[in-house]
Design an enzyme around this catalytic site. Structure first.
Site, mmCIF file in Angstrom:
data_model
loop_
_atom_site.group_PDB
_atom_site.id
_atom_site.type_symbol
_atom_site.label_atom_id
_atom_site.label_comp_id
_atom_site.label_asym_id
_atom_site.label_seq_id
_atom_site.Cartn_x
_atom_site.Cartn_y
_atom_site.Cartn_z
ATOM 1 N N TYR A 142 0.814 -1.217 0.000
ATOM 2 C CA TYR A 142 0.000 0.000 0.000
ATOM 3 C C TYR A 142 0.851 1.274 0.000
ATOM 4 C CZ TYR A 142 -4.010 -3.000 1.116
ATOM 5 O OH TYR A 142 -4.976 -3.963 1.087
ATOM 6 N N LYS A 192 3.437 -15.404 1.829
ATOM 7 C CA LYS A 192 3.360 -16.078 0.529
ATOM 8 C C LYS A 192 4.797 -16.367 0.103
ATOM 9 C CE LYS A 192 0.847 -17.457 -3.006
ATOM 10 N NZ LYS A 192 -0.003 -18.652 -2.912
ATOM 11 N N ASP A 224 -3.169 -18.020 0.950
ATOM 12 C CA ASP A 224 -4.332 -18.639 0.316
ATOM 13 C C ASP A 224 -4.889 -19.763 1.189
ATOM 14 O OD1 ASP A 224 -1.843 -19.706 -0.229
ATOM 15 O OD2 ASP A 224 -2.346 -20.488 -2.192
ATOM 16 N N ASP A 248 -5.197 -7.018 5.739
ATOM 17 C CA ASP A 248 -6.397 -6.268 5.392
ATOM 18 C C ASP A 248 -7.524 -7.247 5.054
ATOM 19 O OD1 ASP A 248 -8.134 -4.303 4.657
ATOM 20 O OD2 ASP A 248 -7.043 -3.633 2.883
ATOM 21 N N ASP A 252 -10.700 -8.828 7.837
ATOM 22 C CA ASP A 252 -12.124 -8.684 7.498
ATOM 23 C C ASP A 252 -12.806 -10.052 7.445
ATOM 24 O OD1 ASP A 252 -12.164 -5.973 7.401
ATOM 25 O OD2 ASP A 252 -12.770 -5.811 5.305
#
Ligand code: NAD
Length: 358
Positions: A142, A192, A224, A248, A252
């Site tokens: 980001y 990852k 994943d 992020d 959620d």
């Protein structure tokens, strides 16, 4: 112990839920003999209306002088047309930056009394959900440079950079380990590393730090797989530590396992206080001013403040227990209402939790 808290009620339901939380704070003061003082400052749309900017200098100064900051929520349709740089949400980003808050802690805790609110199958929920997601907040893709748009071989292209420095990983990993030490001592690092170099550095750094925390059981999961495991069997997780982008999404996802946005608190931590505590939901303009807002996410954020900023675990547990007792007694705001529950407004919910603290 003398403590000062800066309150940032903000917009929409923000002032309502913060007012209810102050009742609980007063009850903590009375019960434990603290002299916790508060002062209120402007942020978001309320600050724009009063001063023209979403984060006035006076607010930053008031926060910096306090031991901790409690935020309601910012934003609303009234300010949606304003130019991007001075939108209410900029106030939130600005205060996080000004206070150097790089770690976001989001618990996903399903109160047994609210099990039917979860979207998961009852047999999965029955195993319990009590996860803490520790997300890096100020680095990663980001914020990485370079980023932008350009032409590549005659075609429009866009790019971002996912970059972490070792020191950035170390400081968030430490919060992950320290958080695990205060809980069930199980830390799952999510990355990852099978594809991304940045994840390889991330993982190596976390592994190196594990030597300092021999009591913590450290595991690793690719993001994943973590997304799958969260819905398959969330009971397997205690603390998850991860980068900005993965965190992020996963925080959620973890929040939604519990099904009720009005119940979920959060903490944003840095190296030195003050830290910031806020519900994960927004300013809910659709129900603002109607006494319908559930204040429990903000009240539970106050509990996190006692735990993480003041290291007053007894007070934190007392607040959480008071919330549990009120739910057990069947009281519900509209967002968590179910058959057989007693519907109450936000004001009454605040009173009930404060009474249970007494
Ligand atoms: P929202 O979280 O405000 O509301 C989503 C839905 O959940 C609405 O139906 C709302 O009524 C309900 N809800 C939220 N909190 C509740 C509570 N405590 N009790 C009962 N019901 C509750 O998200 P949104 O509608 O996407 O955004 C509304 C505004 O909030 C926007 O301006 C957005 O930018 C802002 N926002 C602010 C923050 C923040 O301050 N941290 C976070 C997200 C969104």
């Amino acid at each position: 112990m003398h403590i000062s808290i800066c309150l940032l009620p903000g917009d929409g339901i923000g002032p309502e839920i913060v007012a209810q939380t102050v009742k609980v704070l007063d009850a903590v003061n009375a019960r434990f003999g603290h002299t916790i003082s508060t002062q209120t400052a402007l942020i978001g749309g309320a600050a724009i209306d009063a001063t023209g900017v979403p984060l006035p200098e006076a607010t930053v100064n008031a926060c910096k002088k306090a031991d901790a900051v409690l935020l309601g929520a910012v934003g609303g349709p009234k300010w949606d047309g304003i130019e991007r740089d001075i939108r209410p949400e900029r106030g939130l980003l600005g205060i996080r930056k000004a206070l150097g808050l790089f770690a976001n802690l989001r618990p996903a805790l399903l109160f047994p009394e609210l099990a039917s609110a979860s979207f998961l199958r009852p047999d999965i929920v029955a195993r319990g959900i009590h996860i803490m997601v520790v997300r890096e907040l100020t680095g990663g893709i980001y914020f990485g440079e370079p980023k932008g748009f350009e032409e590549r071989e005659g075609e429009q292209a866009a790019f971002n950079t996912m970059v972490y420095r070792k020191s950035e990983v170390e400081r968030i990993a430490r919060i992950g380990f320290e958080t695990a030490m205060k809980r069930d001592k199980r830390l799952c690092n999510v990355d990852k590393a099978n594809v991304l170099e940045v994840s390889q550095l991330w993982r190596a750094t976390v592994v190196a730090m594990a030597r300092e925390y021999p009591e913590v059981e450290l595991t690793h999961m690719y993001v994943d797989n973590a997304a799958m495991q969260l819905v398959r069997d969330p009971s397997q997780f205690d603390v998850i530590v991860t980068g900005n982008l993965f965190g992020d999404i996963l925080s959620d996802e973890a929040a939604m396992l519990t099904g009720s946005i009005g119940m979920l608190p959060s903490a944003s931590l840095g190296t030195t206080s003050p830290f910031l505590y806020e519900p994960i939901h927004g300013s809910a303009p659709d129900i603002a001013g109607q006494d319908k807002a559930n204040p429990l996410a903000t009240i539970l954020s106050l509990a996190m403040m006692f735990r993480h900023s003041f290291e007053l675990e007894t007070e934190a547990v007392a607040i959480e227990e008071a919330v549990r007792q009120v739910l057990k007694a069947g009281y519900r705001t509209g967002d968590i209402m179910e058959d057989g529950g007693t519907l109450v407004g936000g004001e009454k919910m605040g009173d009930l939790v404060a009474e249970k603290m007494g």
